[in-house]
Design an enzyme around this catalytic site. Structure first.
Site, PDB file in Angstrom:
ATOM      1  N   SER A  63       0.882  -1.167  -0.052  1.00  0.00           N
ATOM      2  CA  SER A  63      -0.073  -0.069   0.093  1.00  0.00           C
ATOM      3  C   SER A  63       0.799   1.198   0.144  1.00  0.00           C
ATOM      4  O   SER A  63       2.108   1.212   0.541  1.00  0.00           O
ATOM      5  CB  SER A  63      -0.814   0.147   1.191  1.00  0.00           C
ATOM      6  OG  SER A  63      -1.626   1.215   1.541  1.00  0.00           O
TER       7      SER A  63
ATOM      8  N   TYR B 240      -2.383   0.088  10.441  1.00  0.00           N
ATOM      9  CA  TYR B 240      -2.306  -0.350   9.017  1.00  0.00           C
ATOM     10  C   TYR B 240      -0.981   0.008   8.408  1.00  0.00           C
ATOM     11  O   TYR B 240      -0.570  -0.981   7.621  1.00  0.00           O
ATOM     12  CB  TYR B 240      -3.413   0.166   8.439  1.00  0.00           C
ATOM     13  CG  TYR B 240      -3.852  -0.234   6.988  1.00  0.00           C
ATOM     14  CD1 TYR B 240      -4.500  -1.306   6.456  1.00  0.00           C
ATOM     15  CD2 TYR B 240      -3.272   0.519   5.909  1.00  0.00           C
ATOM     16  CE1 TYR B 240      -4.631  -1.905   5.312  1.00  0.00           C
ATOM     17  CE2 TYR B 240      -3.563   0.165   4.656  1.00  0.00           C
ATOM     18  CZ  TYR B 240      -4.249  -1.044   4.199  1.00  0.00           C
ATOM     19  OH  TYR B 240      -4.155  -1.474   2.789  1.00  0.00           O
TER      20      TYR B 240
END
Length: 286
Positions: free
Chosen positions: A148, A161
């Site tokens: 990501s 995250y």
């Protein structure tokens, strides 16, 4: 141009395959004539997805569904056994399973634990379970880990995250180094870094695809082409963010260290104007 591992009759394993990017990859590979072992923690959704993918495969037996909690090594090892038992080899492993949760710095510990278990340990487990056997095959193969942009620029907010996806980047870089320094190894590693994509994560917030988002199918089309070119960092744009914008955001984040700016200066009020001029090309990074 396609990666030499992605050929008719060979087998792929995809985690997080019940929806989104994982499902889009499964459908694309089924159309190429590949055999598929699909994994997801949601058994019902996985069975439904596998049934749909099977309609695209050369024959229904070419697609198997293996419910798997990737955060548990023993579950990933069972997935490996199922894939090798059904197909005898694995040409592609895609460690794609991931979740979102409230991962603020002071969020409940169980939120942190689950994010790390799935997003980071899921990738580590996949690499450790599959890579040695894939290397030993002596045939062209590939391991794709889904990262990501949040694991690169680390925006404030969902810290847990960000930590997991930064870890995926580090693990995948180490994997690439290990593979290229293993004599006779024909396995390549790739870090897939999607842009804004309309997946289940996005659907939890909006019902229709935002104009700026790519579809999972666009991400996979872009990713497969990049794999064919031999790229390691597969940095995907979207309808709002160009490659050039991503490059400048990443450069700014790296220059925080070099210029000894405050942490996460991109979001610091004292650097708002400097960042804006850097992004529009009228100002220096430092």
């Amino acid at each position: 141009m396609t990666h030499p591992a992605l050929t008719q009759g060979r087998a792929a394993v995809i985690t997080g395959a019940a929806s989104g990017i994982g499902l889009a990859m499964a459908e694309a590979l089924a159309r190429l004539g590949m055999k598929l072992a699909l994994a997801d923690v949601d058994a019902a959704a996985l069975e439904k997805a596998a049934a749909g993918v099977a309609t695209l495969a050369a024959q229904p037996a070419d697609v198997i569904a293996v419910p798997t909690d990737v955060g548990r090594l023993e579950a990933v090892e069972r997935l490996k056994d199922a894939a090798y038992g059904a197909f005898g080899e694995v040409a592609l492993l895609m460690n794609n399973a991931g979740i979102e949760a409230d991962g603020r710095l002071f969020a409940p510990r169980e939120n942190w634990q689950r994010l790390i278990d799935v997003n980071l340990w899921g990738v580590v487990n996949g690499v450790q379970a599959f890579a040695p056997a894939m290397i030993a095959q002596g045939t062209p193969a590939a391991i794709v880990n889904t990262g990501s942009k949040q694991g690169i620029t680390c925006p404030p907010g969902n810290t847990a995250y960000n930590v997991t996806k930064a870890g995926v980047k580090v693990v995948t870089e180490a994997l690439a180094h290990e593979l290229r320094n293993t004599p006779g190894c024909r396995v390549t590693a790739h870090l897939l870094v999607p842009g804004f994509t309309f997946t289940g994560f996005t659907r939890a917030r909006v019902t229709e695809k935002p104009a700026g988002a790519w579809t999972p199918e666009q991400v996979i089309e872009f990713g497969l082409e990049a794999m064919g070119r031999g790229e390691f960092y597969i940095l995907c744009p979207d309808n709002d963010v160009t490659r050039a914008m991503d490059e400048r955001r990443i450069q700014w984040a790296a220059d925080d260290i070099i210029a000894n700016r405050p942490a996460l200066s991109r979001w610091h009020p004292d650097f708002k104007d400097a960042f804006a001029t850097f992004m529009d090309g009228t100002g220096p990074a430092r």
